[in-house]
Design a protein around this motif. Sequence first.
Motif, PDB file in Angstrom:
ATOM      1  N   UNK A 175       0.824  -1.201   0.000  1.00 55.52           N
ATOM      2  CA  UNK A 175       0.000   0.000   0.000  1.00 55.52           C
ATOM      3  C   UNK A 175       0.864   1.259   0.000  1.00 55.52           C
ATOM      4  N   UNK A 176       0.355   2.367  -0.554  1.00 58.90           N
ATOM      5  CA  UNK A 176       1.091   3.631  -0.513  1.00 58.90           C
ATOM      6  C   UNK A 176       1.358   4.057   0.927  1.00 58.90           C
ATOM      7  N   UNK A 177       2.583   4.449   1.213  1.00 66.56           N
ATOM      8  CA  UNK A 177       2.934   4.889   2.554  1.00 66.56           C
ATOM      9  C   UNK A 177       3.228   3.759   3.519  1.00 66.56           C
ATOM     10  N   UNK A 178       3.028   2.511   3.097  1.00 64.96           N
ATOM     11  CA  UNK A 178       3.306   1.335   3.937  1.00 64.96           C
ATOM     12  C   UNK A 178       2.620   1.449   5.299  1.00 64.96           C
ATOM     13  N   UNK A 179       1.323   1.783   5.290  1.00 64.58           N
ATOM     14  CA  UNK A 179       0.619   2.004   6.561  1.00 64.58           C
ATOM     15  C   UNK A 179      -0.344   0.891   6.930  1.00 64.58           C
ATOM     16  N   UNK A 180      -0.276  -0.214   6.225  1.00 61.88           N
ATOM     17  CA  UNK A 180      -1.130  -1.355   6.564  1.00 61.88           C
ATOM     18  C   UNK A 180      -0.672  -1.969   7.880  1.00 61.88           C
ATOM     19  N   UNK A 181      -1.598  -2.204   8.802  1.00 64.91           N
ATOM     20  CA  UNK A 181      -1.242  -2.686  10.141  1.00 64.91           C
ATOM     21  C   UNK A 181      -1.446  -4.177  10.321  1.00 64.91           C
ATOM     22  N   UNK A 182      -2.349  -4.749   9.529  1.00 64.45           N
ATOM     23  CA  UNK A 182      -2.736  -6.134   9.767  1.00 64.45           C
ATOM     24  C   UNK A 182      -2.343  -7.023   8.592  1.00 64.45           C
ATOM     25  N   UNK A 183      -2.094  -8.297   8.891  1.00 63.89           N
ATOM     26  CA  UNK A 183      -1.833  -9.234   7.802  1.00 63.89           C
ATOM     27  C   UNK A 183      -3.040  -9.312   6.884  1.00 63.89           C
ATOM     28  N   UNK A 184      -4.237  -9.173   7.466  1.00 66.99           N
ATOM     29  CA  UNK A 184      -5.479  -9.191   6.708  1.00 66.99           C
ATOM     30  C   UNK A 184      -6.520  -8.409   7.486  1.00 66.99           C
TER      31      UNK A 184
END
Length: 209
Positions: A175-184
């Motif tokens: 994702x843009x900015x690498x701000x995903x927190x969860x594996x899913x």
Amino acid sequence: MDPSTEQVPRPRVTARLRALRFDAGSLALNLVASLGRRGSTPIERIGTLDRLREWCDGVGLRLHDEAVTDELLTELRTLREAAYDAVAAVVHGRAPAAASVALLNDRAGPAPPQPLLMATGTGVEVGGADRPLSGWELQSAVVRDLIAVLGDPERREALRACDSTLCTMIYLDPTPGRRRRWCSMRLCGNSAKAAKHRQRQASAAPAGS
């Protein structure tokens, strides 16, 4: 009862928790994800030869029938832990164990199948890369994928560990900015949202209710 001696119930292992994961972002990371819930009571997802075959199908690889053995299953689990050590070291900013690096380099050796040109009556076709693999070739493919991830600055920077303290699965965040927190979001993300909702409800409940 003394709280220090009270036993904490083991989490219920559901079919969803046992399900193989193919969403970590690479072949090697999908193998790492075949051990679930590293942050609590680990859940083995390739515990049988049938599950090994299912995992291979899920990542688009084929094994020779004679390669599907308990010995290979044991070797893959050892490889999996060395791979986890390497990627976790990157995520958490530490050095991996020397034994992990040595094992990975050793198992990268056997060359995986290479595509070849084959002459036909109307020209040429490409083939050869989809033939069934030996156990060593499978392990080599996994390690070479891991090396490709760690050797690519952009993909290396995208490595993340799930924010769930129960899960901690390592994945590539595109994702843009690498701000995903969860594996899913469907799995750990929804579980976290539900837990926060329960906490809010408990905090809002009248005292003594």
